[in-house]
Design a protein around this motif. Structure first.
Motif, PDB file in Angstrom:
ATOM      1  N   TYR A   1      44.586  26.815  43.116  1.00 10.19           N
ATOM      2  CA  TYR A   1      45.869  27.284  42.575  1.00 10.19           C
ATOM      3  C   TYR A   1      45.784  28.712  42.037  1.00 10.19           C
ATOM      4  O   TYR A   1      46.674  29.165  41.325  1.00 10.19           O
ATOM      5  CB  TYR A   1      46.375  26.326  41.489  1.00 10.19           C
ATOM      6  N   GLU A   2      44.694  29.404  42.360  1.00  7.60           N
ATOM      7  CA  GLU A   2      44.492  30.806  41.964  1.00  7.60           C
ATOM      8  C   GLU A   2      44.560  30.997  40.455  1.00  7.60           C
ATOM      9  O   GLU A   2      45.126  31.972  39.947  1.00  7.60           O
ATOM     10  CB  GLU A   2      45.481  31.717  42.696  1.00  7.60           C
ATOM     11  N   LEU A   3      43.956  30.060  39.729  1.00 13.89           N
ATOM     12  CA  LEU A   3      43.925  30.126  38.270  1.00 13.89           C
ATOM     13  C   LEU A   3      42.517  30.373  37.724  1.00 13.89           C
ATOM     14  O   LEU A   3      42.314  30.401  36.518  1.00 13.89           O
ATOM     15  CB  LEU A   3      44.469  28.815  37.667  1.00 13.89           C
ATOM     16  N   LEU A   4      41.559  30.563  38.608  1.00 16.02           N
ATOM     17  CA  LEU A   4      40.169  30.744  38.187  1.00 16.02           C
ATOM     18  C   LEU A   4      39.910  32.223  37.888  1.00 16.02           C
ATOM     19  O   LEU A   4      39.344  32.959  38.685  1.00 16.02           O
ATOM     20  CB  LEU A   4      39.207  30.219  39.248  1.00 16.02           C
ATOM     21  N   THR A   5      40.343  32.645  36.717  1.00 18.19           N
ATOM     22  CA  THR A   5      40.151  34.020  36.262  1.00 18.19           C
ATOM     23  C   THR A   5      38.811  34.124  35.534  1.00 18.19           C
ATOM     24  O   THR A   5      38.199  33.107  35.194  1.00 18.19           O
ATOM     25  CB  THR A   5      41.278  34.425  35.295  1.00 18.19           C
TER      26      THR A   5
END
Length: 75
Positions: A13-17
């Motif tokens: 979900y492209e939340l791995l910052t």
């Protein structure tokens, strides 16, 4: 919908910052399994928080492991 997951789910979900990775690493450094809590609505994910899960060793764990080693069991 609410999802629980690991780094793979966060990445999906492209939340791995970098900040999120740091929180996960801190939990894991404390011996916990890091679980992310996400809310997903219409394909959009929002990171709600984290859970740090840990098992507590049973009082007889060492004796059980010593018995297994004595019996020749290896991992």
């Amino acid at each position: 919908d609410v999802f629980l997951g690991n780094e793979r789910l966060l990445d999906e979900y492209e939340l791995l910052t970098p900040d999120v990775a740091q929180v996960l690493a801190r939990l894991e450094d404390r011996g916990k399994t890091a679980v992310a809590v996400l809310a997903v609505r219409r394909g959009q994910a929002e990171l709600l928080g984290f859970l740090g899960l840990a098992d507590q060793a049973r009082p007889n764990a060492r004796a059980a492991l010593d018995g297994l080693r004595t019996a020749g069991v290896r991992h």
